[in-house]
Write a protein that holds these residues in place. Structure first.
Motif, PDB file in Angstrom:
ATOM      1  N   GLN A  74       0.817  -1.212   0.000  1.00  0.00           N
ATOM      2  CA  GLN A  74       0.000   0.000   0.000  1.00  0.00           C
ATOM      3  C   GLN A  74       0.853   1.265   0.000  1.00  0.00           C
ATOM      4  OE1 GLN A  74      -3.325   0.441  -0.478  1.00  0.00           O
ATOM      5  NE2 GLN A  74      -3.056  -1.695  -1.056  1.00  0.00           N
ATOM      6  N   ARG A  75       1.963   1.249   0.731  1.00  0.00           N
ATOM      7  CA  ARG A  75       2.869   2.414   0.730  1.00  0.00           C
ATOM      8  C   ARG A  75       3.444   2.668  -0.659  1.00  0.00           C
ATOM      9  NH1 ARG A  75       6.466   1.220   5.847  1.00  0.00           N
ATOM     10  NH2 ARG A  75       8.180   1.692   4.432  1.00  0.00           N
ATOM     11  N   ILE A  76       3.823   1.587  -1.333  1.00  0.00           N
ATOM     12  CA  ILE A  76       4.342   1.719  -2.696  1.00  0.00           C
ATOM     13  C   ILE A  76       3.264   2.274  -3.610  1.00  0.00           C
ATOM     14  CG2 ILE A  76       5.247   0.467  -4.698  1.00  0.00           C
ATOM     15  CD1 ILE A  76       6.356  -1.600  -2.578  1.00  0.00           C
ATOM     16  N   CYS A  77       2.081   1.722  -3.498  1.00  0.00           N
ATOM     17  CA  CYS A  77       0.945   2.158  -4.305  1.00  0.00           C
ATOM     18  C   CYS A  77       0.682   3.655  -4.106  1.00  0.00           C
ATOM     19  CB  CYS A  77      -0.275   1.329  -3.915  1.00  0.00           C
ATOM     20  SG  CYS A  77      -1.697   1.540  -4.962  1.00  0.00           S
ATOM     21  N   GLN A  78       0.687   4.098  -2.882  1.00  0.00           N
ATOM     22  CA  GLN A  78       0.461   5.515  -2.583  1.00  0.00           C
ATOM     23  C   GLN A  78       1.623   6.381  -3.065  1.00  0.00           C
ATOM     24  OE1 GLN A  78      -0.323   5.431   1.622  1.00  0.00           O
ATOM     25  NE2 GLN A  78      -2.387   4.615   1.345  1.00  0.00           N
ATOM     26  N   HIS A  79       2.839   5.886  -2.917  1.00  0.00           N
ATOM     27  CA  HIS A  79       4.024   6.644  -3.333  1.00  0.00           C
ATOM     28  C   HIS A  79       3.972   6.977  -4.820  1.00  0.00           C
ATOM     29  CE1 HIS A  79       8.255   7.915  -3.095  1.00  0.00           C
ATOM     30  NE2 HIS A  79       8.355   7.396  -4.300  1.00  0.00           N
ATOM     31  N   TRP A  80       3.575   6.008  -5.641  1.00  0.00           N
ATOM     32  CA  TRP A  80       3.560   6.186  -7.092  1.00  0.00           C
ATOM     33  C   TRP A  80       2.186   6.570  -7.640  1.00  0.00           C
ATOM     34  CZ3 TRP A  80       7.999   7.135  -8.947  1.00  0.00           C
ATOM     35  CH2 TRP A  80       9.142   6.488  -8.471  1.00  0.00           C
ATOM     36  N   GLY A  81       1.168   6.643  -6.784  1.00  0.00           N
ATOM     37  CA  GLY A  81      -0.172   6.975  -7.277  1.00  0.00           C
ATOM     38  C   GLY A  81      -0.781   5.860  -8.108  1.00  0.00           C
ATOM     39  N   LEU A  82      -0.640   4.635  -7.656  1.00  0.00           N
ATOM     40  CA  LEU A  82      -1.100   3.462  -8.410  1.00  0.00           C
ATOM     41  C   LEU A  82      -2.436   2.925  -7.916  1.00  0.00           C
ATOM     42  CD1 LEU A  82       2.349   1.643  -8.525  1.00  0.00           C
ATOM     43  CD2 LEU A  82       1.264   2.945 -10.384  1.00  0.00           C
ATOM     44  N   GLN A  83      -3.158   3.713  -7.127  1.00  0.00           N
ATOM     45  CA  GLN A  83      -4.390   3.234  -6.515  1.00  0.00           C
ATOM     46  C   GLN A  83      -5.407   2.718  -7.531  1.00  0.00           C
ATOM     47  OE1 GLN A  83      -2.791   6.040  -5.830  1.00  0.00           O
ATOM     48  NE2 GLN A  83      -2.740   6.460  -3.644  1.00  0.00           N
ATOM     49  N   GLN A 119       5.221  10.227 -16.496  1.00  0.00           N
ATOM     50  CA  GLN A 119       3.841  10.608 -16.192  1.00  0.00           C
ATOM     51  C   GLN A 119       3.350   9.916 -14.930  1.00  0.00           C
ATOM     52  OE1 GLN A 119       1.330  10.049 -19.632  1.00  0.00           O
ATOM     53  NE2 GLN A 119       2.921  10.837 -20.983  1.00  0.00           N
ATOM     54  N   ILE A 120       3.852   8.711 -14.678  1.00  0.00           N
ATOM     55  CA  ILE A 120       3.608   8.061 -13.402  1.00  0.00           C
ATOM     56  C   ILE A 120       4.787   8.482 -12.529  1.00  0.00           C
ATOM     57  CG2 ILE A 120       3.466   5.888 -12.153  1.00  0.00           C
ATOM     58  CD1 ILE A 120       2.297   4.650 -14.720  1.00  0.00           C
ATOM     59  N   GLY A 121       4.492   9.217 -11.489  1.00  0.00           N
ATOM     60  CA  GLY A 121       5.567   9.773 -10.663  1.00  0.00           C
ATOM     61  C   GLY A 121       5.199   9.809  -9.206  1.00  0.00           C
ATOM     62  N   VAL A 122       6.111  10.311  -8.409  1.00  0.00           N
ATOM     63  CA  VAL A 122       5.927  10.387  -6.967  1.00  0.00           C
ATOM     64  C   VAL A 122       4.727  11.286  -6.663  1.00  0.00           C
ATOM     65  CG1 VAL A 122       6.988  11.114  -4.808  1.00  0.00           C
ATOM     66  CG2 VAL A 122       8.379  10.044  -6.579  1.00  0.00           C
ATOM     67  N   GLN A 123       3.871  10.781  -5.791  1.00  0.00           N
ATOM     68  CA  GLN A 123       2.689  11.536  -5.359  1.00  0.00           C
ATOM     69  C   GLN A 123       3.028  12.275  -4.064  1.00  0.00           C
ATOM     70  OE1 GLN A 123      -0.347  11.252  -7.363  1.00  0.00           O
ATOM     71  NE2 GLN A 123       1.404  10.571  -8.568  1.00  0.00           N
ATOM     72  N   HIS A 124       2.590  13.510  -4.000  1.00  0.00           N
ATOM     73  CA  HIS A 124       2.864  14.307  -2.785  1.00  0.00           C
ATOM     74  C   HIS A 124       1.600  14.528  -2.004  1.00  0.00           C
ATOM     75  CE1 HIS A 124       6.922  15.099  -4.079  1.00  0.00           C
ATOM     76  NE2 HIS A 124       6.461  15.378  -5.269  1.00  0.00           N
TER      77      HIS A 124
END
Length: 189
Positions: free
Chosen positions: A67-76, A184-189
């Motif tokens: 889940q942390r990885i998913c949130q980090h990259w915005g992969l929800q 375009q898929i990048g770190v989410q803040h």
């Protein structure tokens, strides 16, 4: 050149220790079984839950990291890559002395989408076991997370030359390969 993102110290030393304890128990209780070599024969030097999924539930910590990885990259909104074995989209492997991972590209099972794999190194070998993506060595240490398109680029791991196992936790999602490579898929803040 492929986009390989390495996030240093993504997991703490305590988290890595807990994951490594699970791997040790998985080896003892045979949740992790022989991997395969390039010719399809069994590899007793690299054990995984990929070939025999369903044995041993993942620790809650692995699902929290997912889940942390998913949130980090915005992969929800991306589908978790379930098709390469493992449990809950999490593949675990341990590479013992003399083990390696042959050069390969993972099957493209969700085309036109690519498989983005984020790999967490919870235990690094003393020597060897270097990760290469498209023949470029990746600087990757305990606790680090390395993300790249495993269905698009050749990758391999050199032989483990020490006594300490290399433990790797792999988390995957189906993504637009161009969106990953172009940032375009990048770190989410």
């Amino acid at each position: 050149m492929p986009r390989v993102e390495v996030i240093k110290n993504f997991a703490t030393a305590q988290e890595c220790a807990a994951l490594n304890n699970w791997v040790a128990k998985g080896v003892t209780e045979k949740w992790l079984n022989f991997g395969v070599l390039a010719d399809g024969t069994e590899n007793s030097k690299r054990l995984t839950n990929r070939i025999h999924p369903g044995k041993g539930s993942n620790p809650e910590l692995a699902l929290q990291l997912q889940q942390r990885i998913c949130q980090h990259w915005g992969l929800q909104d991306k589908e978790i890559a379930q098709t390469s074995g493992g449990n809950d989209g999490v593949v675990v492997s341990t590479t013992l002395r003399g083990g390696d991972v042959y050069r390969h590209i993972d099957p493209a099972l969700a085309r036109p989408l690519s498989t983005l794999r984020c790999t967490l190194l919870s235990s690094a070998a003393e020597r060897g076991c270097d990760l290469y993506v498209d023949d470029t060595k990746i600087d990757f240490s305990e606790g680090d997370l390395a993300c790249y398109l495993v269905s698009d680029w050749p990758h391999y791991v050199t032989e483990n030359l020490g006594d300490k196992p290399r433990n790797l936790w792999m988390f995957g999602w189906y993504v637009d390969g161009h969106a990953w490579e172009s940032g375009q898929i990048g770190v989410q803040h």
